[in-house]
Scaffold this motif. Structure first.
Motif, short mmCIF file in Angstrom:
data_model
loop_
_atom_site.label_atom_id
_atom_site.label_comp_id
_atom_site.label_asym_id
_atom_site.label_seq_id
_atom_site.Cartn_x
_atom_site.Cartn_y
_atom_site.Cartn_z
N ALA A 120 31.95 -6.06 141.35
CA ALA A 120 33.25 -5.89 142.00
C ALA A 120 34.36 -6.60 141.24
N ALA A 121 34.06 -7.76 140.65
CA ALA A 121 35.10 -8.51 139.94
C ALA A 121 35.49 -7.85 138.62
N LEU A 122 34.56 -7.18 137.98
CA LEU A 122 34.86 -6.54 136.69
C LEU A 122 35.79 -5.34 136.83
N ARG A 123 35.78 -4.72 138.03
CA ARG A 123 36.65 -3.57 138.28
C ARG A 123 37.39 -3.77 139.59
N VAL A 207 38.44 -16.51 137.27
CA VAL A 207 37.97 -17.01 135.97
C VAL A 207 38.28 -16.01 134.86
N LEU A 208 38.12 -14.72 135.13
CA LEU A 208 38.34 -13.71 134.09
C LEU A 208 39.79 -13.64 133.63
N GLN A 209 40.70 -14.24 134.38
CA GLN A 209 42.10 -14.26 134.00
C GLN A 209 42.49 -15.52 133.23
N GLN A 210 41.52 -16.40 132.98
CA GLN A 210 41.83 -17.65 132.27
C GLN A 210 42.01 -17.40 130.78
N ASP A 211 42.71 -18.33 130.14
CA ASP A 211 43.02 -18.18 128.71
C ASP A 211 41.76 -18.28 127.85
N TYR A 212 40.80 -19.14 128.22
CA TYR A 212 39.63 -19.29 127.37
C TYR A 212 38.76 -18.03 127.39
N ARG A 214 40.10 -14.94 127.49
CA ARG A 214 40.82 -14.08 126.53
C ARG A 214 40.53 -14.52 125.10
N ALA A 215 40.45 -15.85 124.89
CA ALA A 215 40.17 -16.35 123.54
C ALA A 215 38.76 -15.97 123.10
N ALA A 216 37.81 -16.04 124.02
CA ALA A 216 36.43 -15.66 123.69
C ALA A 216 36.34 -14.18 123.31
N ARG A 217 37.06 -13.36 124.05
CA ARG A 217 37.06 -11.93 123.72
C ARG A 217 37.77 -11.67 122.40
N ALA A 218 38.83 -12.44 122.11
CA ALA A 218 39.56 -12.26 120.86
C ALA A 218 38.71 -12.65 119.66
N GLN A 219 37.75 -13.55 119.86
CA GLN A 219 36.86 -13.95 118.77
C GLN A 219 35.77 -12.92 118.48
N GLY A 220 35.73 -11.86 119.28
CA GLY A 220 34.77 -10.80 119.04
C GLY A 220 33.44 -10.97 119.75
N LEU A 221 33.37 -11.88 120.72
CA LEU A 221 32.14 -12.05 121.47
C LEU A 221 31.88 -10.83 122.35
N SER A 222 30.62 -10.51 122.53
CA SER A 222 30.26 -9.35 123.34
C SER A 222 30.64 -9.59 124.80
N SER A 223 30.88 -8.49 125.51
CA SER A 223 31.26 -8.60 126.91
C SER A 223 30.16 -9.28 127.73
N ARG A 224 28.90 -8.99 127.41
CA ARG A 224 27.81 -9.62 128.16
C ARG A 224 27.83 -11.13 127.99
N LYS A 229 27.83 -16.12 129.95
CA LYS A 229 27.82 -17.50 129.46
C LYS A 229 29.08 -18.25 129.82
N HIS A 230 30.22 -17.61 129.73
CA HIS A 230 31.48 -18.32 129.95
C HIS A 230 32.03 -18.11 131.37
N ALA A 231 32.19 -16.86 131.75
CA ALA A 231 32.83 -16.60 133.04
C ALA A 231 31.92 -16.96 134.22
N LEU A 232 30.67 -16.49 134.20
CA LEU A 232 29.79 -16.71 135.34
C LEU A 232 29.45 -18.19 135.52
N THR A 233 29.26 -18.91 134.42
CA THR A 233 28.93 -20.33 134.53
C THR A 233 30.03 -21.10 135.26
#
Length: 314
Positions: A120-123, A207-212, A214-224, A229-233
């Motif tokens: 639900a949070a992803l969409r 959490v998904l709206q936090q800057d870190y 966005r930075a993790a996604r900008a570094q090319g990390l996979s969505s999973r 690892k980052h959002a769910l924790t």
């Protein structure tokens, strides 16, 4: 972390003492006399006096409590008034049944709740989000005993996939144990999974709206990896508090669900003790349930400290 565990265990001693005093006092105020319930109207006055003396009910309440406390610290919680069974033995026989049901239902609640909350949070505001929200609302509104009866009617009576009643020990047959615990665990874990899903969804959206993130996604990390690892924790930090409360709710709900599925756990023992006003059994049940709740709170504090280093004691 070890200091926290030791502090919680030491705090358990005065808590159990206070609970034992309150339970002993309240059970002594019951209007019915256990001797009258045992002998009925056919007992003579001499039989009443002899039984009262044998049960120790002639002593003042303070003396009876001190005697009971002295035996309790040695692991002897007394003997049932009605079947002469040791309270400690009866509790140890029924405790694994209730713990099995509670742990499996908690596992179902966590898996279903976290998965639904993440989806639900992803969409947000999508069809999946709306379905998850409606499902969570219905899940919290439906009584677990009614849902249990519905599961029995469909999967036990009509389809015959699972047994309708009874409990098979894990030591006897893991397969039979899993089949016997599946339906009651689903009935019990439904409302808790709904509450966990709502909390996970709310925490993940923030959490998904936090800057870190966005930075993790900008570094090319996979969505999973970003999500797990980052959002769910980080999102699980406030969820742990809800999970602790829900496990406590599951312990209480197990007492009712056991009646629906005719499972001989602590619930069946508790209802029988209350109906018969079996005072030693009631006192032992209260102490065991309080101890289980404290253990759950301790486990919650440990998990919370692992997820949030700032919450760890210095």
């Amino acid at each position: 972390m070890l200091r926290l565990i030791v502090q919680r265990l030491l705090a358990l001693i005065p808590l159990l003492f206070i609970v034992s005093v309150m339970t002993f006092s309240f059970t002594s105020l019951l209007p019915s006399d256990p001797v009258d319930l045992i002998l009925g109207e056919t007992g003579t006055q001499e039989q009443h006096e002899m039984l009262r003396e044998r049960m120790g009910l002639n002593e003042p309440i303070v003396v009876r409590y001190v005697q009971w406390l002295g035996r309790a610290v040695q692991g002897d919680l007394g003997t049932s008034f009605f079947n002469s069974v040791s309270v400690s033995t009866a509790l140890m026989q029924r405790l694994p049944v209730t713990l099995s049901l509670t742990l499996v239902s908690a596992l179902i609640a966590v898996v279903v709740g976290v998965a639904a909350g993440i989806a639900a949070a992803l969409r947000p505001r999508s069809l999946i989000d709306r379905l998850a929200t409606v499902g969570a609302t219905f899940g919290q509104a439906i009584p677990n005993f009614w849902f249990g009866l519905l599961l029995v009617a469909i999967f036990a009576v009509n389809l015959r996939w699972f047994p309708a009643t009874g409990f098979s020990p894990l030591s006897a047959s893991p397969v039979d144990w899993l089949r016997s615990v599946t339906l009651p665990a689903i009935a019990l874990g439904l409302s808790s999974s709904a509450a966990i899903a709502r909390q996970v969804r709310s925490a993940m959206v923030g959490v998904l709206q936090q800057d870190y993130i966005r930075a993790a996604r900008a570094q090319g990390l996979s969505s999973r990896r970003v999500i797990l690892k980052h959002a769910l924790t980080n999102a699980m930090v406030p969820v742990v508090a809800v999970l602790s409360f829900q496990i406590t709710v599951l312990l209480g709900g197990a007492l009712i669900v056991e009646q629906v599925f005719a499972i001989n756990g602590l619930g069946t023992l508790a209802i029988g003790a209350v109906r018969q006003q079996d005072i030693p059994m009631i006192q032992g049940l209260v102490l065991v349930m309080v101890g289980l709740v404290v253990v759950v709170q301790l486990a919650t504090d440990v998990i919370y400290g692992l997820l949030n280093p700032k919450a760890r004691p210095s």
